[in-house]
Design a protein around this motif. Structure first.
Motif, PDB file in Angstrom:
ATOM      1  N   CYS A   1       2.311  17.061 -11.011  1.00 33.91           N
ATOM      2  CA  CYS A   1       3.721  17.540 -11.803  1.00 33.91           C
ATOM      3  C   CYS A   1       3.486  18.664 -12.754  1.00 33.91           C
ATOM      4  N   ASP A   2       4.523  19.595 -12.476  1.00 34.47           N
ATOM      5  CA  ASP A   2       4.342  20.885 -13.313  1.00 34.47           C
ATOM      6  C   ASP A   2       4.612  20.513 -14.603  1.00 34.47           C
ATOM      7  N   GLY A   3       5.240  19.630 -15.090  1.00 38.97           N
ATOM      8  CA  GLY A   3       5.547  19.383 -16.380  1.00 38.97           C
ATOM      9  C   GLY A   3       6.730  20.063 -17.102  1.00 38.97           C
ATOM     10  N   CYS A   4       7.663  20.405 -15.918  1.00 37.85           N
ATOM     11  CA  CYS A   4       8.687  21.097 -16.429  1.00 37.85           C
ATOM     12  C   CYS A   4       9.807  20.496 -17.187  1.00 37.85           C
ATOM     13  N   GLY A   5       9.774  19.254 -17.158  1.00 41.84           N
ATOM     14  CA  GLY A   5      10.666  18.216 -17.910  1.00 41.84           C
ATOM     15  C   GLY A   5      12.230  18.098 -17.471  1.00 41.84           C
TER      16      GLY A   5
ATOM     17  N   TRP B   1      18.128  13.248  -7.304  1.00 43.27           N
ATOM     18  CA  TRP B   1      18.100  13.818  -8.604  1.00 43.27           C
ATOM     19  C   TRP B   1      16.839  14.703  -8.952  1.00 43.27           C
ATOM     20  N   LEU B   2      15.896  14.683  -8.240  1.00 46.07           N
ATOM     21  CA  LEU B   2      14.587  15.627  -8.515  1.00 46.07           C
ATOM     22  C   LEU B   2      15.126  17.205  -8.369  1.00 46.07           C
ATOM     23  N   PRO B   3      15.026  18.079  -9.276  1.00 41.95           N
ATOM     24  CA  PRO B   3      15.330  19.237  -9.089  1.00 41.95           C
ATOM     25  C   PRO B   3      14.633  20.104  -8.019  1.00 41.95           C
TER      26      PRO B   3
ATOM     27  N   ALA C   1       7.704  19.907  -8.238  1.00 45.66           N
ATOM     28  CA  ALA C   1       6.426  19.866  -7.366  1.00 45.66           C
ATOM     29  C   ALA C   1       6.340  19.007  -6.149  1.00 45.66           C
ATOM     30  N   TYR C   2       6.725  17.762  -6.854  1.00 46.81           N
ATOM     31  CA  TYR C   2       6.679  16.618  -5.509  1.00 46.81           C
ATOM     32  C   TYR C   2       7.790  16.912  -4.525  1.00 46.81           C
ATOM     33  N   ARG C   3       9.002  17.298  -5.017  1.00 51.21           N
ATOM     34  CA  ARG C   3       9.974  17.512  -4.029  1.00 51.21           C
ATOM     35  C   ARG C   3       9.503  18.584  -3.281  1.00 51.21           C
TER      36      ARG C   3
HETATM   37  S1  SF4 Z   1      10.617  17.769 -12.369  1.00 56.35           S
HETATM   38 FE1  SF4 Z   1       9.067  16.984 -10.981  1.00 56.35          FE
HETATM   39  S2  SF4 Z   1       7.515  18.356 -11.204  1.00 56.35           S
HETATM   40 FE2  SF4 Z   1       9.052  18.663 -13.039  1.00 56.35          FE
HETATM   41  S3  SF4 Z   1       8.357  17.204 -14.610  1.00 56.35           S
HETATM   42 FE3  SF4 Z   1       9.548  16.124 -13.347  1.00 56.35          FE
HETATM   43  S4  SF4 Z   1       8.483  15.079 -11.991  1.00 56.35           S
HETATM   44 FE4  SF4 Z   1       7.016  16.827 -12.800  1.00 56.35          FE
END
Ligand code: SF4
Ligand code: SF4
Length: 152
Positions: A24-28, A86-88, A92-94
């Motif tokens: 997880c990049d922790g982008c939020g 909805w994951l941007p 990182a996961y996407r």
């Molecule tokens: S968008 Fe993905 S990489 Fe960024 S905080 Fe959320 S789960 Fe982590």
């Protein structure tokens, strides 16, 4: 002589829980309120963040117990990552699920999170808390485009 590949080159399903969490990049960005068009399934991000998001660190302030406070928080897993529209695109996961690898600003590549913040890839200081906005806001007025940014 073979050179050991970094763990994020492994298939997602072969990662340990610790490796998965470290990705997880922790982008939020995933902690922002979103609107989803029922007809087109298009996702619109807003700059209204979950009440538990710290807008400076971009981290969840109660990650381990978050479901006690935000029952609809969603845990991304290797099994469901391909189903979460909805994951941007920068997530990182996407990115790994889509075979795009980690970007140069990701902390596992860059060595720390400062490049992510510097290059505007996190929510740092760009968001409001849903606590500030109040109950049942008209989220249409808070739609923003920057969460769609993706950089290699
Ligand atoms: S968008 Fe993905 S990489 Fe960024 S905080 Fe959320 S789960 Fe982590
Ligand atoms: S509970 Fe934590 S991880 Fe879940 S959306 Fe809110 S800030 Fe993000």
């Amino acid at each position: 002589m073979s050179v050991e590949q970094p763990f994020w080159h492994k298939p997602l399903t072969q990662m340990t829980e610790q490796e998965w969490e470290a990705l997880c990049d922790g982008c939020g960005k995933c902690c922002l309120n979103k609107l989803i068009d029922d007809d087109t399934e298009e996702v619109y991000f807003t700059n209204v963040a979950c009440q538990l998001l710290n807008d400076k660190t971009c981290e969840c302030s109660r990650y381990d117990t978050r479901f006690n406070y935000v029952p609809d928080c969603y845990k991304v897993t290797p099994d469901n990552v391909g189903t979460i529209a909805w994951l941007p695109t920068s997530c990182a996961y996407r990115r790994l699920h889509e075979g795009r690898g980690l970007p140069s600003w990701h902390h596992l590549v860059a060595g720390n999170k400062s490049q992510m913040h510097k290059q505007g890839m996190s929510v740092r200081r760009k968001v409001l808390s849903e606590l500030e906005v109040g109950p049942d806001p008209d989220l249409f007025g808070f739609i923003v485009l920057w969460p769609l940014d993706d950089l290699d």
